[in-house]
Design an enzyme around this catalytic site. Sequence first.
Site, PDB file in Angstrom:
ATOM      1  N   ASN A 125       1.438  -0.805   0.392  1.00 18.05           N
ATOM      2  CA  ASN A 125       0.170  -0.095  -0.147  1.00 18.05           C
ATOM      3  C   ASN A 125       0.642   1.117  -0.227  1.00 18.05           C
ATOM      4  OD1 ASN A 125      -2.489   1.386   2.521  1.00 18.05           O
ATOM      5  ND2 ASN A 125      -1.852   1.597   0.226  1.00 18.05           N
ATOM      6  N   TYR A 145      -6.773  14.440  -1.725  1.00 16.60           N
ATOM      7  CA  TYR A 145      -6.986  13.466  -0.637  1.00 16.60           C
ATOM      8  C   TYR A 145      -5.715  14.379   0.918  1.00 16.60           C
ATOM      9  CZ  TYR A 145      -4.649  10.219   2.598  1.00 16.60           C
ATOM     10  OH  TYR A 145      -4.105   9.118   3.581  1.00 16.60           O
ATOM     11  N   GLU A 187      -9.791  11.162   7.668  1.00 18.32           N
ATOM     12  CA  GLU A 187      -8.705  10.745   6.251  1.00 18.32           C
ATOM     13  C   GLU A 187      -9.598  11.603   4.763  1.00 18.32           C
ATOM     14  OE1 GLU A 187      -5.924   7.949   4.479  1.00 18.32           O
ATOM     15  OE2 GLU A 187      -7.408   7.226   5.638  1.00 18.32           O
ATOM     16  N   TYR A 191     -11.170  11.521   1.021  1.00 14.53           N
ATOM     17  CA  TYR A 191     -10.720  11.465  -0.692  1.00 14.53           C
ATOM     18  C   TYR A 191     -12.534  12.086  -1.801  1.00 14.53           C
ATOM     19  CZ  TYR A 191      -7.997   7.369   1.091  1.00 14.53           C
ATOM     20  OH  TYR A 191      -7.290   6.193   1.152  1.00 14.53           O
ATOM     21  N   GLU A 235      -3.034   6.278  -4.804  1.00  8.88           N
ATOM     22  CA  GLU A 235      -2.417   5.333  -3.903  1.00  8.88           C
ATOM     23  C   GLU A 235      -2.584   3.800  -4.644  1.00  8.88           C
ATOM     24  OE1 GLU A 235      -4.404   3.777   0.282  1.00  8.88           O
ATOM     25  OE2 GLU A 235      -5.264   5.534  -0.523  1.00  8.88           O
TER      26      GLU A 235
END
Length: 190
Positions: free
Chosen positions: A44, A77, A86, A88, A177
Amino acid sequence: QTIGPGTGYSNGYYYSYWNDGHAGVTYTNGGGGSFTVNWSNSGNFVAGKGWQPGTKNKVINFSGSYNPNGNSYLSIYGWSRNPLIEYYIVENFGTYNPSTGATKLGEVTSDGSVYDIYRTQRVNQPSIIGTATFYQYWSVRRNHRSSGSVNTANHFNAWASHGLTLGTMDYQIVAVEGYFSSGSASITVS
């Protein structure tokens, strides 16, 4: 300039590059707001360029190429503090829709497409303050694209109408990502 994981400034833009230690990633800062990332057999990672701090009303322009093979997102992001969030705004993704399994809260029409709105929770996961439990807010664009403009206020206001509030803004980037996938991207941010 090819760099390892970390944060900093490049040609007037903030950059952030994180990986989980298992990602075969090459991240390169180019001139201005440009960056490239190539990845293969990755774990990741999240990498991109933008601003520190971000704002709640920025119109973000991005352009370039995005060629994922597998699970990957191209997003606006960022993070907020108090509450720790967080978020997106997903403009494009590979084979996996990041909203899979999440409950849809609503939708917002902005910048030529409908976006679906979701909230998910992360428990004891990495964050800007270390390991923490926090919510993720999502807008996922139905008509995928790799270039365009994003009016972030449209999303943040729509989220707020569903009770999804942001705190003090931390960094805000256009990010690639990847999760156990491969691909390449070359993006310019302004």
